[in-house]
Design an enzyme around this catalytic site. Structure first.
Site, PDB file in Angstrom:
ATOM      1  CG  ASP A  68      66.424 -65.273   5.763  1.00  0.00           C
ATOM      2  OD1 ASP A  68      66.924 -65.941   4.839  1.00  0.00           O
ATOM      3  OD2 ASP A  68      66.514 -65.581   6.956  1.00  0.00           O
ATOM      4  CE  LYS A  71      70.843 -62.052   0.575  1.00  0.00           C
ATOM      5  NZ  LYS A  71      70.178 -62.105   1.880  1.00  0.00           N
ATOM      6  N   GLY A 100      69.418 -69.136   1.163  1.00  0.00           N
ATOM      7  CA  GLY A 100      68.159 -69.685   0.666  1.00  0.00           C
ATOM      8  C   GLY A 100      67.459 -68.589  -0.113  1.00  0.00           C
ATOM      9  CG  HIS A 101      69.370 -66.256  -2.323  1.00  0.00           C
ATOM     10  ND1 HIS A 101      70.498 -65.735  -2.878  1.00  0.00           N
ATOM     11  CD2 HIS A 101      69.497 -66.072  -0.982  1.00  0.00           C
ATOM     12  CE1 HIS A 101      71.286 -65.254  -1.914  1.00  0.00           C
ATOM     13  NE2 HIS A 101      70.686 -65.461  -0.761  1.00  0.00           N
ATOM     14  CD  GLN A 143      75.413 -66.326   3.879  1.00  0.00           C
ATOM     15  OE1 GLN A 143      76.468 -66.066   3.350  1.00  0.00           O
ATOM     16  NE2 GLN A 143      74.667 -67.313   3.466  1.00  0.00           N
TER      17      GLN A 143
HETATM   18  P1  IMO Z   1      70.391 -65.713   2.905  1.00  0.00           P
HETATM   19  O1  IMO Z   1      71.400 -65.612   1.793  1.00  0.00           O
HETATM   20  C1  IMO Z   1      69.673 -65.703   7.197  1.00  0.00           C
HETATM   21  C2  IMO Z   1      72.848 -67.315   9.757  1.00  0.00           C
HETATM   22  C3  IMO Z   1      72.537 -68.578  10.521  1.00  0.00           C
HETATM   23  C4  IMO Z   1      73.393 -68.370  11.765  1.00  0.00           C
HETATM   24  C5  IMO Z   1      74.632 -67.698  11.197  1.00  0.00           C
HETATM   25  C6  IMO Z   1      75.791 -68.650  10.916  1.00  0.00           C
HETATM   26  O2  IMO Z   1      69.234 -66.608   2.634  1.00  0.00           O
HETATM   27  O3  IMO Z   1      69.980 -64.357   3.402  1.00  0.00           O
HETATM   28  P2  IMO Z   1      76.247 -70.444   9.003  1.00  0.00           P
HETATM   29  O4  IMO Z   1      75.481 -71.662   8.601  1.00  0.00           O
HETATM   30  O5  IMO Z   1      76.435 -69.456   7.928  1.00  0.00           O
HETATM   31  O6  IMO Z   1      77.530 -70.795   9.700  1.00  0.00           O
HETATM   32  O7  IMO Z   1      75.329 -69.767  10.151  1.00  0.00           O
HETATM   33  O8  IMO Z   1      74.221 -67.079   9.986  1.00  0.00           O
HETATM   34  N1  IMO Z   1      72.634 -67.393   8.295  1.00  0.00           N
HETATM   35  C7  IMO Z   1      71.609 -66.820   7.661  1.00  0.00           C
HETATM   36  N2  IMO Z   1      70.529 -66.160   8.126  1.00  0.00           N
HETATM   37  N3  IMO Z   1      69.835 -65.841   5.872  1.00  0.00           N
HETATM   38  C8  IMO Z   1      70.931 -66.462   5.384  1.00  0.00           C
HETATM   39  O9  IMO Z   1      71.219 -66.487   4.076  1.00  0.00           O
HETATM   40  C9  IMO Z   1      71.851 -67.033   6.280  1.00  0.00           C
HETATM   41  N4  IMO Z   1      72.984 -67.743   6.147  1.00  0.00           N
HETATM   42  C10 IMO Z   1      73.456 -67.943   7.385  1.00  0.00           C
HETATM   43  O10 IMO Z   1      71.165 -68.662  10.841  1.00  0.00           O
HETATM   44  O11 IMO Z   1      72.770 -67.465  12.635  1.00  0.00           O
HETATM   45 MG    MG Z   2      67.858 -67.369   4.044  1.00  0.00          MG
END
Ligand code: IMO
Ligand code: MG
Length: 439
Positions: A16, A19, A45-46, A236
Site C-alpha cells: 500500500d 505503487k 489493490g493498486h 505487496q
Molecule cells: P498491495 O499490492 C498490503 C497482506 C495481507 C496479510 C498478508 C497475507 O496493494 O501493496 P495474502 O492475502 O497475500 O495471503 O495475505 O499480506 N497483503 C497486503 N498488504 N498491500 C497488499 O498489496 C497486500 N497483499 C497482501 O494483509 O497480512
Molecule cells: Mg493494498
C-alpha cells in the site's frame, strides 16, 4: 536493433505504498511498451487516479489507463479469473479496451473457486491459536501451495480437452480439505456460497478462454529484441516477501525484484532500474508485530484518516506507524533498489515526525534484521520537525516547505551508503501530484 530492458517497481514497506500511482506516472512518458505483473494475485489493490477516473486494479496491470500500453500477467501470478473479468468490464465502462492488449502466461496459476474458502478455513484454524495472518481471503496462499505441491491448475489448462476432468480431481481434493477443517476444527462449510462461487468461476472461465493466453516469456523476449522496454509491477512489498518478510505474517510469493526473472521468464541481464516505493510514514494490515506503530491512538487515527488508510482490497483500516528506516535499509539491501519514490509526503499530522532507526530486544540493540519481528521489544527513534498541511499538491521543488526538505535530506543521509536516490515525492493521489527531488 538495440535490445530493450525491464525496469522494476516494488514496494519497500508492508504494501500500500502507492505503487500504482508511480507506475501510472512512469509509463505516461512513452518509455515502456508494456507493464507486467510477475507475482501475487488479486490480493493487490493498486489505485490509479487521473483527472476524473479512479480505478482500483487487483489483477489487471497498472498500465491499463494508458491506451497504447500492453498488459502482461506472468507465470508467477495466481490468477483470480472472476476479478480479472470484472476489472476488464469496469475498464471497458471507463472507455479503455483491455482485451486486445492483454496477454496472460499459459504457465500462470489459476486460483480456483475453492481457494478462497480454504484461505478462510486456514485462518479459522490459525485463529484458534491466536495466530491469524489476516490474509486478504483471496485464496492466495492455497493457490501457491497447490502450485508448489504440483496439483494446481495452470491458465493454459483451460484450453486443453482434459480441463474439466483435472478440475474435478482438484475440487474433490479441496472439498476433502474443507471437510477435514469442518470435522476437526469446527470450520463451517457454506455450500450455498460455494455453489455461487463455482457458478461465477465457470462463467469467468468462458471469458478467459477468449483472452490471449500465450507463452508470455517468448512474447516478452520478442518485445525486448524489438528494442521495446517493459515495466515489471511488483505487488505487496519486500516486508511481505515469503522468504525475507516476517514469516508467517507474509504473503505467499517472493516480492523481491529477483523474482521478476522467474515470474516472467526473463534473464537477469534484462533488468535495468529498480524503483522502490515507500510512504513518508508506514502502514500495515494483518497480523504480526509492527515495531514502528504509532503508540498514541489518537495520532494514529489522525494519520489513518488523513491518508485514507483503509484497504483497497478488503476495506480494513491500516495500522499506521513512523517511517521505519531500520526496516527500509533491510528492504533496500535485499532488493537492490537504486531509485526511491516517496508517497504521501503531504500527510503529516504531528508537529514532530518520528523516525525508527533501530530495533531492540530487551536491552540489546539489534545489528541485523531479526528472524521474527515479535523479538523486537522496543525501537530507537529520532525526531524531525513536521510540516503540517503545507505541501499538498506541490509540484515544484522550489515550493516545498523547509521542514519536508529537511526530512528528505535526512532520509537520503540515512541511506547514503546504499547508493540510492529519492527521485520523486508524492503530494496527493492524482498522477500529477508530485515533485522531482534528485536526478
Ligand atoms: P498491495 O499490492 C498490503 C497482506 C495481507 C496479510 C498478508 C497475507 O496493494 O501493496 P495474502 O492475502 O497475500 O495471503 O495475505 O499480506 N497483503 C497486503 N498488504 N498491500 C497488499 O498489496 C497486500 N497483499 C497482501 O494483509 O497480512
Ligand atoms: Mg493494498
Amino acid at each position: 536493433m538495440k535490445q530493450g530492458f525491464i525496469d522494476v517497481v516494488v514496494g519497500l514497506q508492508w504494501g500500500d505504498e502507492g505503487k500504482g500511482k508511480n507506475i501510472d506516472e512512469l509509463i505516461s512518458h512513452g518509455k515502456y511498451a508494456g507493464v507486467a505483473r510477475f507475482q501475487g494475485g488479486a490480493n493487490a489493490g493498486h489505485t490509479l487516479k487521473y483527472k476524473n477516473t479512479t480505478f482500483v486494479g487487483h489483477i489487471v496491470p497498472s498500465g491499463c489507463l494508458q491506451k497504447d500500453v500492453e498488459l502482461y500477467i506472468g507465470n508467477g501470478v495466481v490468477v483470480d479469473v472472476v476479478s480479472l473479468i470484472k476489472e476488464i468490464d469496469e475498464l471497458k465502462n471507463f472507455g479503455f479496451k483491455i482485451t486486445p492488449r492483454l496477454y496472460i502466461s499459459n504457465r500462470a496459476k489459476l486460483v480456483s473457486y475453492l481457494h478462497p474458502f480454504i484461505d478462510q478455513a486456514d485462518e479459522h484454524y490459525r485463529n484458534k491459536r491466536g495466530a491469524k495472518i489476516g490474509t486478504t481471503s483471496r485464496g492466495i496462499g492455497p493457490a501457491y501451495a497447490d502450485a508448489r505441491a504440483r496439483r494446481g491448475l495452470l491458465v493454459g489448462d483451460v484450453l486443453l480437452s482434459d480441463f474439466v476432468e483435472k478440475e474435478k480431481i482438484l475440487a474433490d481434493f479441496h472439498m476433502n480439505v474443507l471437510n477435514m477443517y469442518q470435522e476437526k476444527y469446527g470450520f463451517k462449510i457454506n455450500l450455498q456460497k460455494i455453489k455461487e462461487a463455482e457458478k461465477k468461476w465457470w462463467e469467468a472461465l468462458e471469458e478467459l478462454n477468449k483472452l490471449q493466453i500465450c507463452d508470455l516469456s517468448f512474447l516478452i523476449q520478442k518485445r525486448l529484441s524489438e528494442g521495446k522496454n517493459i515495466l515489471a509491477e511488483g505487488a505487496q512489498a519486500v516486508m511481505l516477501d515469503i522468504d525475507f518478510g516476517d514469516y508467517p505474517n507474509v504473503t505467499s510469493s517472493n516480492t523481491l525484484p529477483a523474482n521478476v526473472c522467474l515470474g516472467l521468464g526473463v534473464p537477469h541481464t534484462a533488468l535495468r532500474d529498480i524503483y522502490g516505493v515507500i510512504k513518508a510514514y508506514t502502514t500495515k494490515v494483518g497480523g504480526g508485530n509492527f515495531p514502528a506503530r504509532i503508540k498514541d491512538v489518537v495520532l494514529e487515527k489522525a494519520f489513518q484518516d488523513a491518508g485514507h488508510e483503509f484497504g483497497a482490497t478488503t476495506g480494513r483500516p491500516r495500522m499506521c506507524g513512523w517511517l521505519d528506516i531500520f526496516a527500509l535499509r533491510h528492504a533496500v539491501m535485499l532488493s537492490g533498489v537504486n531509485k526511491i519514490f516517496i508517497n504521501k509526503a503531504d500527510i503529516c499530522k504531528s508537529s514532530k515526525m518520528k523516525v525508527v532507526i533501530g530495533y531492540k530486544n530487551g536491552r540489546k540493540i539489534l545489528k541485523e534484521f531479526p528472524l521474527y519481528l515479535s523479538q523486537v521489544t522496543d525501537v530507537i527513534t529520532e525526531e524531525i520537525p513536521g510540516w503540517g498541511q503545507k505541501n499538498y499538491g506541490v509540484k515544484d521543488k522550489k515550493n516545498v516547505s523547509k521542514e519536508l526538505q529537511s526530512y528528505l535530506n535526512y532520509i537520503e543521509k540515512k541511506l547514503l551508503d546504499l547508493d540510492v536516490k529519492i527521485i520523486a515525492v508524492g503530494t496527493g493521489q492524482d498522477r500529477d501530484q508530485f515533485f522531482r527531488w534528485s536526478k
